[in-house]
Design a protein around this motif. Structure first.
Motif, PDB file in Angstrom:
ATOM      1  N   GLN A 259      -3.663   7.994  -3.520  1.00  0.00           N
ATOM      2  CA  GLN A 259      -3.955   8.393  -2.148  1.00  0.00           C
ATOM      3  C   GLN A 259      -3.731   7.252  -1.167  1.00  0.00           C
ATOM      4  O   GLN A 259      -4.072   6.103  -1.452  1.00  0.00           O
ATOM      5  CB  GLN A 259      -5.394   8.899  -2.047  1.00  0.00           C
ATOM      6  N   SER A 260      -3.149   7.593  -0.027  1.00  0.00           N
ATOM      7  CA  SER A 260      -2.964   6.592   1.022  1.00  0.00           C
ATOM      8  C   SER A 260      -4.325   6.153   1.547  1.00  0.00           C
ATOM      9  O   SER A 260      -5.292   6.927   1.537  1.00  0.00           O
ATOM     10  CB  SER A 260      -2.098   7.161   2.159  1.00  0.00           C
ATOM     11  N   THR A 261      -4.393   4.926   2.009  1.00  0.00           N
ATOM     12  CA  THR A 261      -5.665   4.323   2.401  1.00  0.00           C
ATOM     13  C   THR A 261      -5.684   3.984   3.886  1.00  0.00           C
ATOM     14  O   THR A 261      -4.733   3.405   4.408  1.00  0.00           O
ATOM     15  CB  THR A 261      -5.923   3.038   1.580  1.00  0.00           C
ATOM     16  N   MET A 262      -6.783   4.332   4.541  1.00  0.00           N
ATOM     17  CA  MET A 262      -6.962   4.012   5.951  1.00  0.00           C
ATOM     18  C   MET A 262      -7.095   2.495   6.121  1.00  0.00           C
ATOM     19  O   MET A 262      -7.816   1.826   5.384  1.00  0.00           O
ATOM     20  CB  MET A 262      -8.230   4.702   6.464  1.00  0.00           C
ATOM     21  N   HIS A 263      -6.377   1.952   7.104  1.00  0.00           N
ATOM     22  CA  HIS A 263      -6.471   0.521   7.391  1.00  0.00           C
ATOM     23  C   HIS A 263      -6.251   0.291   8.881  1.00  0.00           C
ATOM     24  O   HIS A 263      -5.817   1.182   9.609  1.00  0.00           O
ATOM     25  CB  HIS A 263      -5.466  -0.286   6.560  1.00  0.00           C
ATOM     26  N   ARG A 264      -6.576  -0.907   9.349  1.00  0.00           N
ATOM     27  CA  ARG A 264      -6.451  -1.256  10.751  1.00  0.00           C
ATOM     28  C   ARG A 264      -6.277  -2.764  10.861  1.00  0.00           C
ATOM     29  O   ARG A 264      -6.455  -3.501   9.886  1.00  0.00           O
ATOM     30  CB  ARG A 264      -7.697  -0.817  11.529  1.00  0.00           C
ATOM     31  N   VAL A 265      -5.947  -3.224  12.058  1.00  0.00           N
ATOM     32  CA  VAL A 265      -5.869  -4.661  12.329  1.00  0.00           C
ATOM     33  C   VAL A 265      -6.759  -4.963  13.527  1.00  0.00           C
ATOM     34  O   VAL A 265      -6.636  -4.324  14.582  1.00  0.00           O
ATOM     35  CB  VAL A 265      -4.429  -5.126  12.625  1.00  0.00           C
ATOM     36  N   ILE A 266      -7.651  -5.925  13.362  1.00  0.00           N
ATOM     37  CA  ILE A 266      -8.519  -6.359  14.448  1.00  0.00           C
ATOM     38  C   ILE A 266      -7.932  -7.639  15.030  1.00  0.00           C
ATOM     39  O   ILE A 266      -7.656  -8.600  14.303  1.00  0.00           O
ATOM     40  CB  ILE A 266      -9.953  -6.601  13.947  1.00  0.00           C
ATOM     41  N   SER A 267      -7.709  -7.664  16.332  1.00  0.00           N
ATOM     42  CA  SER A 267      -7.103  -8.823  16.975  1.00  0.00           C
ATOM     43  C   SER A 267      -7.942 -10.066  16.733  1.00  0.00           C
ATOM     44  O   SER A 267      -9.180 -10.014  16.786  1.00  0.00           O
ATOM     45  CB  SER A 267      -6.963  -8.588  18.470  1.00  0.00           C
ATOM     46  N   PRO A 268      -7.298 -11.207  16.475  1.00  0.00           N
ATOM     47  CA  PRO A 268      -8.051 -12.438  16.201  1.00  0.00           C
ATOM     48  C   PRO A 268      -8.878 -12.869  17.396  1.00  0.00           C
ATOM     49  O   PRO A 268      -8.381 -12.904  18.523  1.00  0.00           O
ATOM     50  CB  PRO A 268      -6.959 -13.459  15.874  1.00  0.00           C
TER      51      PRO A 268
ATOM     52  N   GLY B 188      12.799   6.265   2.597  1.00  0.00           N
ATOM     53  CA  GLY B 188      13.790   7.099   1.942  1.00  0.00           C
ATOM     54  C   GLY B 188      14.736   7.790   2.899  1.00  0.00           C
ATOM     55  O   GLY B 188      14.872   7.417   4.063  1.00  0.00           O
ATOM     56  N   ALA B 189      15.411   8.816   2.394  1.00  0.00           N
ATOM     57  CA  ALA B 189      16.418   9.548   3.163  1.00  0.00           C
ATOM     58  C   ALA B 189      15.784  10.738   3.874  1.00  0.00           C
ATOM     59  O   ALA B 189      14.918  11.433   3.327  1.00  0.00           O
ATOM     60  CB  ALA B 189      17.541  10.016   2.241  1.00  0.00           C
ATOM     61  N   LEU B 190      16.232  10.992   5.085  1.00  0.00           N
ATOM     62  CA  LEU B 190      15.657  12.071   5.883  1.00  0.00           C
ATOM     63  C   LEU B 190      15.819  13.436   5.234  1.00  0.00           C
ATOM     64  O   LEU B 190      14.974  14.321   5.398  1.00  0.00           O
ATOM     65  CB  LEU B 190      16.309  12.085   7.268  1.00  0.00           C
ATOM     66  N   ASP B 191      16.901  13.667   4.490  1.00  0.00           N
ATOM     67  CA  ASP B 191      17.168  14.982   3.916  1.00  0.00           C
ATOM     68  C   ASP B 191      16.385  15.267   2.638  1.00  0.00           C
ATOM     69  O   ASP B 191      16.409  16.392   2.125  1.00  0.00           O
ATOM     70  CB  ASP B 191      18.664  15.125   3.600  1.00  0.00           C
ATOM     71  N   MET B 192      15.708  14.263   2.088  1.00  0.00           N
ATOM     72  CA  MET B 192      15.033  14.455   0.812  1.00  0.00           C
ATOM     73  C   MET B 192      13.790  15.332   0.958  1.00  0.00           C
ATOM     74  O   MET B 192      13.035  15.213   1.912  1.00  0.00           O
ATOM     75  CB  MET B 192      14.657  13.108   0.204  1.00  0.00           C
ATOM     76  N   MET B 193      13.603  16.222  -0.023  1.00  0.00           N
ATOM     77  CA  MET B 193      12.402  17.049  -0.086  1.00  0.00           C
ATOM     78  C   MET B 193      11.391  16.379  -1.016  1.00  0.00           C
ATOM     79  O   MET B 193      11.732  15.988  -2.131  1.00  0.00           O
ATOM     80  CB  MET B 193      12.731  18.449  -0.607  1.00  0.00           C
ATOM     81  N   ILE B 194      10.173  16.256  -0.545  1.00  0.00           N
ATOM     82  CA  ILE B 194       9.102  15.670  -1.346  1.00  0.00           C
ATOM     83  C   ILE B 194       8.282  16.804  -1.967  1.00  0.00           C
ATOM     84  O   ILE B 194       7.655  17.594  -1.263  1.00  0.00           O
ATOM     85  CB  ILE B 194       8.195  14.763  -0.487  1.00  0.00           C
TER      86      ILE B 194
ATOM     87  N   ASN C 293       0.832  -1.200   0.000  1.00  0.00           N
ATOM     88  CA  ASN C 293       0.000   0.000   0.000  1.00  0.00           C
ATOM     89  C   ASN C 293       0.866   1.250   0.000  1.00  0.00           C
ATOM     90  O   ASN C 293       2.007   1.243   0.449  1.00  0.00           O
ATOM     91  CB  ASN C 293      -0.957   0.020   1.201  1.00  0.00           C
ATOM     92  N   ILE C 294       0.307   2.309  -0.530  1.00  0.00           N
ATOM     93  CA  ILE C 294       1.021   3.569  -0.569  1.00  0.00           C
ATOM     94  C   ILE C 294       0.752   4.332   0.722  1.00  0.00           C
ATOM     95  O   ILE C 294      -0.252   4.122   1.394  1.00  0.00           O
ATOM     96  CB  ILE C 294       0.614   4.414  -1.783  1.00  0.00           C
ATOM     97  N   GLY C 295       1.684   5.212   1.069  1.00  0.00           N
ATOM     98  CA  GLY C 295       1.580   5.992   2.288  1.00  0.00           C
ATOM     99  C   GLY C 295       1.436   7.477   1.998  1.00  0.00           C
ATOM    100  O   GLY C 295       1.327   7.916   0.849  1.00  0.00           O
ATOM    101  N   ASP C 296       1.463   8.260   3.067  1.00  0.00           N
ATOM    102  CA  ASP C 296       1.190   9.694   2.967  1.00  0.00           C
ATOM    103  C   ASP C 296       2.208  10.444   2.112  1.00  0.00           C
ATOM    104  O   ASP C 296       1.859  11.407   1.428  1.00  0.00           O
ATOM    105  CB  ASP C 296       1.158  10.311   4.369  1.00  0.00           C
ATOM    106  N   LEU C 297       3.476  10.015   2.155  1.00  0.00           N
ATOM    107  CA  LEU C 297       4.478  10.704   1.342  1.00  0.00           C
ATOM    108  C   LEU C 297       4.208  10.512  -0.151  1.00  0.00           C
ATOM    109  O   LEU C 297       4.365  11.446  -0.945  1.00  0.00           O
ATOM    110  CB  LEU C 297       5.887  10.201   1.687  1.00  0.00           C
ATOM    111  N   MET C 298       3.788   9.318  -0.552  1.00  0.00           N
ATOM    112  CA  MET C 298       3.478   9.087  -1.960  1.00  0.00           C
ATOM    113  C   MET C 298       2.237   9.870  -2.381  1.00  0.00           C
ATOM    114  O   MET C 298       2.138  10.350  -3.513  1.00  0.00           O
ATOM    115  CB  MET C 298       3.297   7.598  -2.232  1.00  0.00           C
TER     116      MET C 298
END
Length: 335
Positions: free
Chosen positions: A262-271, A286-292, A248-253
């Motif tokens: 767009q990043s997608t909301m997800h969760r994990v429900i305990s079994p 990625g690298a901390l110094d990179m500008m997005i 899945n893609i995240g907020d930076l992408m």
């Protein structure tokens, strides 16, 4: 613990076979790029098969983390991330709260173990790893590094496929995804089963979007991962596919593509069973110094980008402070 509603019916998450792309087949590569584009534009989640991480590497890794999490708490706390200035090692149950939809949600009901590339201490998240004693979990560190290197290779390949899906040169994201000073995170999780007498099913991980650019998740066959379907705003279970990676893609992408992906909301429900759940998420941030900054071809003519340029470090620091702080874990911000 707070209860949670029953899961929604299973929704079909696209499954993409990337073996042809990895083999350099031009026709298969074009098809994979189109499939990825459709998945990212419509849902932001997919499952990847035909990849380069062997079943044996996965098996050894899952066995190693299960043996680690089975240790007495006192042994696990010897490598607690609270002892690490770069937040690596063991993470207790309830140490983080990722839920972005409810202030009343309980902290995440999972424990974890985190490692990143070995670095000198300095920048945020940079530094050495912690490892349990070899006699406590024989082969743990070896299995972890073997897995890390294999999934990192897959991650770099997926970024190249991502570039092709956006009509960019294959190497567009290479400087980000393959940067030798990058802060890739490989975090194993253990979700204890929900006791039969619990008031309801609990959040293993609360509803959230991922911080970084692209996530590759290996999960066992227990299940529990749920995705918020964007069009209907309903939660749907993601059926485990043995050996596959949930991608899945995240907020930076999302910022990078100017909301095209767009990043997608997800969760994990305990079994709700007597079965423990194990998974591992690989975050290539990625690298901390990179500008997005918005990819020019993702900005319609005559419009301004939806987001201002953002330094990776600021984004990651802000999200860590928020999510761990909500779980009562203090995160030091570097000057």
């Amino acid at each position: 613990m707070g209860s949670i509603e029953e899961p929604a019916p299973t929704v079909k998450i696209p499954i993409i076979d990337v073996s042809g792309f990895l083999a350099g087949d031009a026709k298969a590569t074009k098809a994979c790029a189109e499939e990825l584009k459709e998945a990212c534009e419509n849902q932001g989640f997919l499952q990847v098969v035909g990849h380069c991480v062997s079943a044996e590497t996965q098996r050894k890794f899952l066995s190693a983390i299960a043996r680690f999490f089975a240790l007495p708490l006192a042994d696990k706390e010897k490598v607690s991330q609270s002892n690490s200035p770069c937040y690596r090692g063991y993470e207790r149950i309830g140490g983080q709260k990722l839920d972005e939809l409810s202030d009343d949600a309980t902290p995440d009901q999972k424990e974890g173990f985190s490692m990143r590339p070995e670095r000198p201490l300095g920048k945020f998240l940079a530094g050495p790893n912690q490892w349990p004693d070899e006699d406590l979990v024989p082969g743990f560190q070896e299995a972890y590094w073997e897995y890390f290197n294999a999934v990192h290779s897959l991650s770099k390949a997926m970024f190249q496929l991502m570039a092709l899906s956006l009509g960019l040169e294959k190497t567009y994201f290479d400087a980000f995804a393959a940067d030798p000073d990058g802060i890739c995170l490989c975090r194993a999780h253990h979700y204890p089963p929900t006791p039969p007498d619990a008031a309801g099913r609990t959040r293993g991980v609360g509803a959230h979007t991922d911080f970084g650019a692209l996530t590759l998740l290996l999960q066992d066959t227990v299940g529990g991962l749920e995705v918020l379907h964007k069009k209907t705003k309903t939660w749907h279970s993601v059926t485990p596919v043995e050996g596959a990676y949930v991608c899945n893609i995240g907020d930076l992408m999302q910022r990078w593509t100017n909301n095209r992906y767009q990043s997608t909301m997800h969760r994990v429900i305990s079994p709700l069973s007597q079965t423990d759940r194990y998974s591992c998420a690989f975050f290539n941030d990625g690298a901390l110094d990179m500008m997005i900054e918005a990819i020019p071809t993702c900005v319609p003519a005559g419009e301004k980008p939806a987001y201002e340029p953002l330094k990776v470090e600021k984004h990651i620091v802000d999200r860590y402070v928020q999510s761990y702080g909500a779980g009562g874990t203090y995160i030091e911000q570097k000057a």
